[in-house]
Design a protein around this motif. Structure first.
Motif, PDB file in Angstrom:
ATOM      1  N   ALA A   1      42.547  46.500  35.274  1.00  0.00           N
ATOM      2  CA  ALA A   1      43.810  46.102  35.889  1.00  0.00           C
ATOM      3  C   ALA A   1      43.590  45.656  37.331  1.00  0.00           C
ATOM      4  CB  ALA A   1      44.802  47.257  35.834  1.00  0.00           C
ATOM      5  N   THR A   2      42.756  46.385  38.058  1.00  0.00           N
ATOM      6  CA  THR A   2      42.478  46.032  39.454  1.00  0.00           C
ATOM      7  C   THR A   2      41.808  44.665  39.545  1.00  0.00           C
ATOM      8  OG1 THR A   2      42.260  48.363  40.061  1.00  0.00           O
ATOM      9  CG2 THR A   2      41.281  46.748  41.552  1.00  0.00           C
ATOM     10  N   ARG A   3      40.812  44.447  38.685  1.00  0.00           N
ATOM     11  CA  ARG A   3      40.091  43.172  38.721  1.00  0.00           C
ATOM     12  C   ARG A   3      40.979  42.016  38.274  1.00  0.00           C
ATOM     13  NH1 ARG A   3      34.808  45.881  35.918  1.00  0.00           N
ATOM     14  NH2 ARG A   3      33.770  46.600  37.825  1.00  0.00           N
ATOM     15  N   SER A   4      41.809  42.260  37.273  1.00  0.00           N
ATOM     16  CA  SER A   4      42.696  41.194  36.807  1.00  0.00           C
ATOM     17  C   SER A   4      43.645  40.765  37.906  1.00  0.00           C
ATOM     18  CB  SER A   4      43.493  41.670  35.584  1.00  0.00           C
ATOM     19  OG  SER A   4      42.657  42.013  34.516  1.00  0.00           O
ATOM     20  N   THR A   5      44.198  41.741  38.627  1.00  0.00           N
ATOM     21  CA  THR A   5      45.119  41.424  39.718  1.00  0.00           C
ATOM     22  C   THR A   5      44.413  40.656  40.828  1.00  0.00           C
ATOM     23  OG1 THR A   5      46.400  43.423  39.217  1.00  0.00           O
ATOM     24  CG2 THR A   5      46.726  42.415  41.381  1.00  0.00           C
ATOM     25  N   GLN A   6      43.203  41.115  41.220  1.00  0.00           N
ATOM     26  CA  GLN A   6      42.476  40.439  42.287  1.00  0.00           C
ATOM     27  C   GLN A   6      42.074  39.033  41.868  1.00  0.00           C
ATOM     28  OE1 GLN A   6      41.661  41.650  45.633  1.00  0.00           O
ATOM     29  NE2 GLN A   6      41.549  39.419  45.606  1.00  0.00           N
ATOM     30  N   ASP A   7      41.624  38.874  40.625  1.00  0.00           N
ATOM     31  CA  ASP A   7      41.241  37.539  40.150  1.00  0.00           C
ATOM     32  C   ASP A   7      42.435  36.593  40.148  1.00  0.00           C
ATOM     33  OD1 ASP A   7      38.735  38.511  39.824  1.00  0.00           O
ATOM     34  OD2 ASP A   7      38.746  38.527  37.632  1.00  0.00           O
ATOM     35  N   CYS A   8      43.600  37.105  39.758  1.00  0.00           N
ATOM     36  CA  CYS A   8      44.798  36.260  39.760  1.00  0.00           C
ATOM     37  C   CYS A   8      45.149  35.832  41.179  1.00  0.00           C
ATOM     38  CB  CYS A   8      45.960  37.016  39.119  1.00  0.00           C
ATOM     39  SG  CYS A   8      47.474  36.044  38.971  1.00  0.00           S
ATOM     40  N   GLN A   9      45.068  36.763  42.119  1.00  0.00           N
ATOM     41  CA  GLN A   9      45.337  36.413  43.518  1.00  0.00           C
ATOM     42  C   GLN A   9      44.333  35.387  44.031  1.00  0.00           C
ATOM     43  OE1 GLN A   9      45.260  40.239  45.427  1.00  0.00           O
ATOM     44  NE2 GLN A   9      47.372  40.726  44.869  1.00  0.00           N
ATOM     45  N   ASN A  10      43.059  35.527  43.636  1.00  0.00           N
ATOM     46  CA  ASN A  10      42.037  34.572  44.068  1.00  0.00           C
ATOM     47  C   ASN A  10      42.332  33.179  43.528  1.00  0.00           C
ATOM     48  OD1 ASN A  10      40.783  36.730  45.265  1.00  0.00           O
ATOM     49  ND2 ASN A  10      39.173  36.927  43.730  1.00  0.00           N
ATOM     50  N   ARG A  11      42.784  33.101  42.278  1.00  0.00           N
ATOM     51  CA  ARG A  11      43.100  31.788  41.696  1.00  0.00           C
ATOM     52  C   ARG A  11      44.318  31.164  42.369  1.00  0.00           C
ATOM     53  NH1 ARG A  11      41.461  34.799  36.939  1.00  0.00           N
ATOM     54  NH2 ARG A  11      39.504  33.897  36.160  1.00  0.00           N
TER      55      ARG A  11
ATOM     56  N   LEU B   1      50.846  41.640  37.934  1.00  0.00           N
ATOM     57  CA  LEU B   1      50.329  40.420  38.538  1.00  0.00           C
ATOM     58  C   LEU B   1      51.397  39.829  39.450  1.00  0.00           C
ATOM     59  CD1 LEU B   1      48.584  38.837  35.416  1.00  0.00           C
ATOM     60  CD2 LEU B   1      47.554  40.234  37.213  1.00  0.00           C
ATOM     61  N   PRO B   2      51.011  38.932  40.357  1.00  0.00           N
ATOM     62  CA  PRO B   2      51.996  38.389  41.294  1.00  0.00           C
ATOM     63  C   PRO B   2      53.204  37.739  40.639  1.00  0.00           C
ATOM     64  CG  PRO B   2      49.775  37.868  42.035  1.00  0.00           C
ATOM     65  CD  PRO B   2      49.638  38.472  40.666  1.00  0.00           C
ATOM     66  N   ASP B   3      53.021  37.144  39.463  1.00  0.00           N
ATOM     67  CA  ASP B   3      54.135  36.440  38.820  1.00  0.00           C
ATOM     68  C   ASP B   3      54.416  36.945  37.419  1.00  0.00           C
ATOM     69  OD1 ASP B   3      51.784  35.551  37.727  1.00  0.00           O
ATOM     70  OD2 ASP B   3      52.370  33.450  37.616  1.00  0.00           O
ATOM     71  N   ARG B   4      53.859  38.093  37.066  1.00  0.00           N
ATOM     72  CA  ARG B   4      54.024  38.566  35.693  1.00  0.00           C
ATOM     73  C   ARG B   4      53.683  40.052  35.606  1.00  0.00           C
ATOM     74  NH1 ARG B   4      51.045  35.881  30.371  1.00  0.00           N
ATOM     75  NH2 ARG B   4      51.817  37.365  28.820  1.00  0.00           N
ATOM     76  N   VAL B   5      54.397  40.758  34.738  1.00  0.00           N
ATOM     77  CA  VAL B   5      54.119  42.169  34.487  1.00  0.00           C
ATOM     78  C   VAL B   5      53.761  42.330  33.011  1.00  0.00           C
ATOM     79  CG1 VAL B   5      55.059  44.521  34.445  1.00  0.00           C
ATOM     80  CG2 VAL B   5      55.676  42.959  36.305  1.00  0.00           C
ATOM     81  N   VAL B   6      52.665  43.038  32.757  1.00  0.00           N
ATOM     82  CA  VAL B   6      52.276  43.380  31.388  1.00  0.00           C
ATOM     83  C   VAL B   6      52.441  44.899  31.272  1.00  0.00           C
ATOM     84  CG1 VAL B   6      50.460  43.310  29.640  1.00  0.00           C
ATOM     85  CG2 VAL B   6      50.623  41.483  31.350  1.00  0.00           C
ATOM     86  N   PRO B   7      53.562  45.366  30.710  1.00  0.00           N
ATOM     87  CA  PRO B   7      53.841  46.803  30.708  1.00  0.00           C
ATOM     88  C   PRO B   7      52.992  47.553  29.674  1.00  0.00           C
ATOM     89  CG  PRO B   7      55.565  45.637  29.530  1.00  0.00           C
ATOM     90  CD  PRO B   7      54.648  44.582  30.090  1.00  0.00           C
TER      91      PRO B   7
END
Length: 681
Positions: free
Chosen positions: A575-585, A327-333
């Motif tokens: 993972a793709t949707r989570s990243t896009q949703d985070c960017q949208n928020r 994510l832009p401000d966080r990594v979930v390994p």
């Protein structure tokens, strides 16, 4: 007495399931009765047992075609819910279908909890009508993600807060009333609440027992909501953490020790890692030298399979995640930091176990030969894409930079080898898609500061070409030796599917996007479970044996056993949707000060609801509804299912630059409400 003993002797459900799983040849009722020594008169009773087994899900894992269709059993399938339509109908895809056919759950079995995105249900399919989408009845809930959902105040088309809520998960359409409005108050605009959905007596869904969760604009909330709404695991089990620490100690003990007998010592080669500035999990390193025929390449990959055996606590957690999430401000390994950023990461100056691809290519990038082996290596330097590009462009780097300790011709040789591989890719017809990646920077308080197009350097393509060569070699090795890996397949575009997505499959197939007959994922085992599966199989082969065991990750993967492939395809999409949703928020929060102003948008596609656009300031998607345009010739009347609207939709070319008014934003859902400049109120 004889009749009662015959009834008791009829095979149990467990015995039938074991028998059916043990073979692949098609069988009918008579074949099964014969196998169990039962008379033909038991056909009706046997069919009744099989019917109940089908509706319980006991027959889902049978090999395709194992039961003859003449038996007439109900057609059932695992369905993973992907979204909820505006009318409240759950929709999903067949989880075990390689083509991922879509399913509409028209009815639910009595007492069944309402399915939510991410859930898996057993569905009884209605007969196919020739359409790709199937209609079905949900019979059982097989896997539940999370019953607690996040909600916020909904906005009407003009951006005004409504007296209803919508889910922060954009895969759930529609708005919802409070189940008990007299006991619970609506949250203030911007506030997020946690609640459940209750099915009311009239059949409508309502928000039940909302509890405060926080404000959508507070630092970290966009990523927190993205992880929550997609039910992404964020914590490792204590057993996995303990295993990770033990592995870190084992990796530390490797330093400066002789190479193990079964491994090639690569520590004399100046292998380097090339990654983004913020990367911490370095799972691949590269080296090249010129030869008379072309180039000799080494691609070394962290040997995660040596430390993460099948069935371990680490394996269980990694398999559940499927992939690391950035994510832009966080990594979930996918693996605990003790492995992903330490014991398995190819840190400079640290001895690391590895698998390596040894490849020779021509000056035109054609592969002459290649092998995969086990080794031990040490990264000579950790370089960023930007630093490597500056060095290749002749831009000076600080005297203390590690690049100065490398052989002076290494980067140039890597660049030449990468260009050769890229030329070969062009010849075989690789599909080159424009990347639309954005980098988000943050203020010290955690709020988004800027959205900038992510820089793409030639060194990105250099590394990608090396990884593709290694992955292709791993796929060829696995295929020729019948090793249990997950292949990466990509269908050719068609009229029905103009942009098919690449996916994992137990059956080898062509990757049309890369123009390769075989392909797998092998070069990123720290962050992708599919690569770890490939490493286990190839490591066993390198050692002279084959993987054994009952787990699908180490036993030969059959064309019928799609559960792991299906799961990893799901986690990749998640993972793709989570990243896009985070960017949208984050974009909604970033754009809030611009409410009431004109913003630039690019048209992308048209839908029945409106014009899909992309905001040029953030690169995030939005929708300009048809109601925002002049209602000439009843273009907004969809009473004829869009036939009138389609003829009067404004002709807007994809990519056209337009202007719109930003009416409102909703950081909780990641929504930016737009209107036409000439029709905004």
């Amino acid at each position: 007495m004889s009749g009662r003993s015959e009834v008791a002797a009829l095979p149990s459900s467990a015995a039938l399931r074991a028998f059916l799983l043990d073979g692949v040849a098609p069988v009918g009722l008579t074949d099964i009765l014969r196998a169990f020594g039962r008379p033909v008169r038991d056909k009706a009773r046997l069919k009744a047992i099989l019917h109940d087994m089908a509706l319980s899900g006991a027959l889902l894992d049978l090999p395709a075609g194992r039961l003859k269709t003449s038996i007439g059993l109900p057609e059932t399938a695992r369905v993973r819910i992907t979204h909820i339509r505006m009318d409240g109908t759950p929709c999903g895809i067949m989880a075990d279908d390689p083509a991922a056919a879509s399913v509409l759950l028209q009815t639910l079995a009595p007492g069944l909890p309402f399915p939510l995105p991410g859930d898996t249900v057993l569905a009884r399919l209605r007969p196919s009508c020739g359409n790709r989408r199937r209609e079905a009845r949900a019979e059982r809930l097989l896997a539940r993600t999370c019953e607690t959902l996040a909600f916020a105040r909904a906005l009407d088309p003009n951006g005004t807060p409504m007296d209803q809520l919508w889910a922060c998960n954009p895969q759930i359409s529609g708005t919802f009333s409070l189940a008990e409005p007299g006991q619970y108050a609506l949250p203030e605009p911007g506030e997020v609440v946690l609640a459940t959905l209750r099915l009311m007596p009239d059949g409508a869904l309502a928000v039940d027992k909302p509890a405060p969760y926080g404000h959508a604009a507070q630092a970290g909330m966009p990523s927190q909501l993205s992880l929550l709404t997609h039910d992404v695991p964020t914590c490792f089990s204590s057993a996995a953490e303990q295993e990770g620490q033990r592995i870190a100690d084992l990796a530390a003990a490797l330093q400066n020790q002789p190479a193990p007998d079964n491994r090639r010592d690569l520590r004399n080669l100046p292998l380097i890692t090339l990654d983004d500035d913020t990367a911490q999990d370095f799972d691949d390193a590269i080296w090249a030298e010129p030869t008379e025929a072309g180039f000799h390449l080494i691609v070394a990959i962290a040997d995660v399979s040596h430390y993460v055996p099948t069935g371990s606590a680490l394996d269980t957690d990694a398999r559940l995640r499927g992939t690391s999430l950035y994510l832009p401000d966080r990594v979930v390994p996918m693996l605990p930091p003790s492995l992903s950023a330490n014991a398995c990461s190819l840190l400079p100056g640290q001895d690391r176990l590895c698998l390596f691809a040894d490849i020779s290519i021509t000056h035109d990038g054609e592969i002459l030969h290649g092998t995969i082996g086990q080794g031990i290596m040490q990264s000579a330097a950790r370089l960023t894409y930007r630093d490597a590009q500056d060095a290749l462009d002749g831009n000076p780097l600080p005297p203390a930079h590690p690049i100065h300790a490398l052989p002076p011709t290494l980067l140039g040789t890597l660049q030449a080898a990468g260009r050769a591989l890229d030329n070969a890719a062009t010849k075989r017809g690789v599909m080159r898609l424009e990347e639309d990646a954005w980098a988000i920077t943050f203020h010290p308080d955690g709020q988004p500061a800027a959205f900038l197009p992510r820089e793409r350097f030639a060194t990105h393509d250099l590394v990608a070409s090396f990884m593709i060569a290694a992955n292709a070699l791993a796929a060829e090795t696995a295929y020729n030796n019948r090793l249990p890996v997950l292949f990466r397949v990509h269908a050719a575009p068609s009229a029905a599917h103009p942009r098919p997505a690449a996916r994992y499959s137990t059956v080898a197939g062509r990757h049309n996007g890369l123009g390769l007959p075989l392909y797998t994922h092998f070069t990123s085992p720290i962050r992708r479970y599919a690569d770890l599966v490939a490493h286990r199989a190839i490591s066993a082969w390198c050692g002279g044996g084959r993987p054994t065991g009952s787990d699908v990750a180490c036993a030969p993967l059959s064309g019928q056993d799609c559960s792991l492939a299906s799961h990893l395809n799901f986690t990749e999409r998640r993972a793709t949707r989570s990243t896009q949703d985070c960017q949208n928020r984050l974009a909604a929060a970033f754009l809030t000060p611009l409410i009431g102003q004109n913003v630039n948008i690019h048209a992308t596609t048209t839908t029945r609801q409106g014009l899909c656009v992309r905001l040029t300031k953030t690169g995030t998607p939005s929708l300009l509804p048809w109601s925002a345009f002049p209602d000439c010739a009843r273009m907004n009347d969809d009473s004829l299912y869009g036939s009138i609207a389609a003829r009067h939709t404004p002709h807007t070319q994809s990519g056209a630059l337009l202007k719109a008014v930003l009416l409102a934003t909703c950081p909780a859902r990641g929504v930016s409400v737009l209107a036409s400049p000439t029709h905004a109120c």
